[in-house]
Design a protein around this motif. Structure first.
Motif, mmCIF file in Angstrom:
data_model
loop_
_atom_site.group_PDB
_atom_site.id
_atom_site.type_symbol
_atom_site.label_atom_id
_atom_site.label_comp_id
_atom_site.label_asym_id
_atom_site.label_seq_id
_atom_site.Cartn_x
_atom_site.Cartn_y
_atom_site.Cartn_z
ATOM 1 N N GLU A 16 -16.161 -42.830 37.908
ATOM 2 C CA GLU A 16 -16.805 -44.088 37.193
ATOM 3 C C GLU A 16 -17.412 -44.716 38.471
ATOM 4 N N THR A 17 -16.585 -44.780 39.728
ATOM 5 C CA THR A 17 -17.131 -45.440 41.033
ATOM 6 C C THR A 17 -18.459 -44.604 41.312
ATOM 7 N N ILE A 18 -18.435 -43.543 41.197
ATOM 8 C CA ILE A 18 -19.786 -42.619 41.736
ATOM 9 C C ILE A 18 -20.742 -42.962 40.741
ATOM 10 N N GLU A 19 -20.795 -43.162 39.459
ATOM 11 C CA GLU A 19 -21.616 -43.448 38.429
ATOM 12 C C GLU A 19 -22.173 -44.512 38.782
ATOM 13 N N LEU A 20 -21.383 -45.681 39.116
ATOM 14 C CA LEU A 20 -21.984 -47.090 39.267
ATOM 15 C C LEU A 20 -22.606 -47.222 40.665
ATOM 16 N N PHE A 21 -22.007 -46.463 41.701
ATOM 17 C CA PHE A 21 -22.646 -46.748 42.806
ATOM 18 C C PHE A 21 -24.191 -45.878 42.795
ATOM 19 N N GLU A 22 -24.344 -44.812 42.128
ATOM 20 C CA GLU A 22 -25.296 -44.149 41.903
ATOM 21 C C GLU A 22 -26.364 -45.092 41.100
ATOM 22 N N SER A 23 -25.985 -45.621 39.966
ATOM 23 C CA SER A 23 -26.912 -46.536 39.128
ATOM 24 C C SER A 23 -27.366 -47.973 40.124
ATOM 25 N N LYS A 24 -26.649 -48.215 40.859
ATOM 26 C CA LYS A 24 -27.051 -49.432 41.842
ATOM 27 C C LYS A 24 -27.745 -48.989 43.071
ATOM 28 N N GLU A 25 -27.728 -47.586 43.114
ATOM 29 C CA GLU A 25 -28.198 -47.052 44.438
ATOM 30 C C GLU A 25 -27.737 -47.588 45.574
ATOM 31 N N ILE A 26 -26.446 -47.516 45.663
ATOM 32 C CA ILE A 26 -25.586 -47.705 46.782
ATOM 33 C C ILE A 26 -25.289 -46.386 47.398
ATOM 34 N N HIS A 27 -25.584 -46.381 48.775
ATOM 35 C CA HIS A 27 -25.210 -45.164 49.391
ATOM 36 C C HIS A 27 -23.968 -45.339 49.938
ATOM 37 N N TYR A 28 -23.212 -43.938 49.891
ATOM 38 C CA TYR A 28 -21.899 -43.850 50.556
ATOM 39 C C TYR A 28 -21.659 -42.391 50.857
ATOM 40 N N ASP A 29 -20.668 -42.396 51.534
ATOM 41 C CA ASP A 29 -20.213 -40.865 51.868
ATOM 42 C C ASP A 29 -18.922 -40.614 51.067
ATOM 43 N N PHE A 30 -18.894 -39.623 50.262
ATOM 44 C CA PHE A 30 -17.676 -39.337 49.554
ATOM 45 C C PHE A 30 -17.038 -38.116 50.239
ATOM 46 N N ILE A 31 -15.607 -38.487 50.488
ATOM 47 C CA ILE A 31 -14.696 -37.430 50.830
ATOM 48 C C ILE A 31 -13.773 -37.086 49.830
ATOM 49 N N GLU A 32 -13.820 -35.768 49.541
ATOM 50 C CA GLU A 32 -13.193 -35.129 48.216
ATOM 51 C C GLU A 32 -11.676 -34.917 49.227
ATOM 52 N N ILE A 33 -10.666 -35.665 48.891
ATOM 53 C CA ILE A 33 -9.325 -35.347 49.534
ATOM 54 C C ILE A 33 -8.634 -34.342 49.265
ATOM 55 N N THR A 34 -8.941 -33.409 48.049
ATOM 56 C CA THR A 34 -8.472 -32.122 48.175
ATOM 57 C C THR A 34 -9.236 -30.914 48.665
ATOM 58 N N ASP A 35 -10.432 -31.171 49.151
ATOM 59 C CA ASP A 35 -11.207 -30.120 49.910
ATOM 60 C C ASP A 35 -10.455 -29.245 50.896
ATOM 61 N N SER A 36 -9.790 -29.787 51.617
ATOM 62 C CA SER A 36 -8.961 -29.349 52.594
ATOM 63 C C SER A 36 -7.813 -30.127 53.125
ATOM 64 N N THR A 38 -7.212 -30.925 56.106
ATOM 65 C CA THR A 38 -7.739 -31.908 57.123
ATOM 66 C C THR A 38 -8.005 -33.344 56.362
ATOM 67 N N THR A 39 -8.777 -33.130 55.040
ATOM 68 C CA THR A 39 -9.177 -34.368 54.574
ATOM 69 C C THR A 39 -7.881 -34.986 53.939
ATOM 70 N N MET A 40 -7.048 -34.112 53.365
ATOM 71 C CA MET A 40 -5.981 -34.648 52.660
ATOM 72 C C MET A 40 -5.362 -35.614 53.758
ATOM 73 N N LYS A 41 -4.857 -34.805 55.016
ATOM 74 C CA LYS A 41 -4.223 -35.554 56.060
ATOM 75 C C LYS A 41 -4.913 -36.731 56.724
ATOM 76 N N GLU A 42 -6.300 -36.821 56.513
ATOM 77 C CA GLU A 42 -7.021 -38.147 56.847
ATOM 78 C C GLU A 42 -6.607 -39.207 55.966
ATOM 79 N N PHE A 43 -6.647 -38.848 54.770
ATOM 80 C CA PHE A 43 -6.473 -40.002 53.751
ATOM 81 C C PHE A 43 -4.946 -40.457 53.915
ATOM 82 N N LEU A 44 -4.013 -39.177 53.856
ATOM 83 C CA LEU A 44 -2.628 -39.883 53.990
ATOM 84 C C LEU A 44 -2.351 -40.685 55.276
ATOM 85 N N LYS A 45 -3.030 -40.613 56.371
ATOM 86 C CA LYS A 45 -3.102 -41.243 57.414
ATOM 87 C C LYS A 45 -3.372 -42.752 57.098
ATOM 88 N N TYR A 46 -4.479 -43.120 56.531
ATOM 89 C CA TYR A 46 -4.489 -44.448 55.923
ATOM 90 C C TYR A 46 -3.393 -44.807 54.810
#
Length: 88
Positions: A16-36, A38-46
């Motif tokens: 829903e966030t992605i859909e809303l941001f795309e409808s408002k033309e808000i630019h963002y980088d999306f990090i899929e935390i389950t891709d690896s 490394t990305t899971m550890k990055e998120f878990l550190k936060y």
């Protein structure tokens, strides 16, 4: 201002966030935390070190989508994220 969103495409709130941001033309980088691990550890550190996750952890939730801005502002609230974008 650069915005990064940590989340999962399987998460309804993230989709829903992605859909809303795309409808408002808000630019963002999306990090899929389950891709690896490394990305899971990055998120878990936060998640393990940021006070804003305390209530989330007490409720046994994940804490996504998680918004982080290049100026260091972090939030779990989509409205606060949009407000930060509009005011900076």
């Amino acid at each position: 201002m650069k915005l990064t969103i940590y989340g999962m495409h399987k998460c309804i709130n993230c989709r829903e966030t992605i859909e809303l941001f795309e409808s408002k033309e808000i630019h963002y980088d999306f990090i899929e935390i389950t891709d690896s691990t490394t990305t899971m550890k990055e998120f878990l550190k936060y998640r393990d070190n940021e006070d804003l996750f305390e209530e989330i952890k007490r409720e046994n939730k994940i804490g996504i989508p998680f918004f982080i801005f290049e100026d260091g502002f972090k939030t779990l609230d989509i409205n606060k994220a949009i407000n930060h974008l509009e005011n900076n």
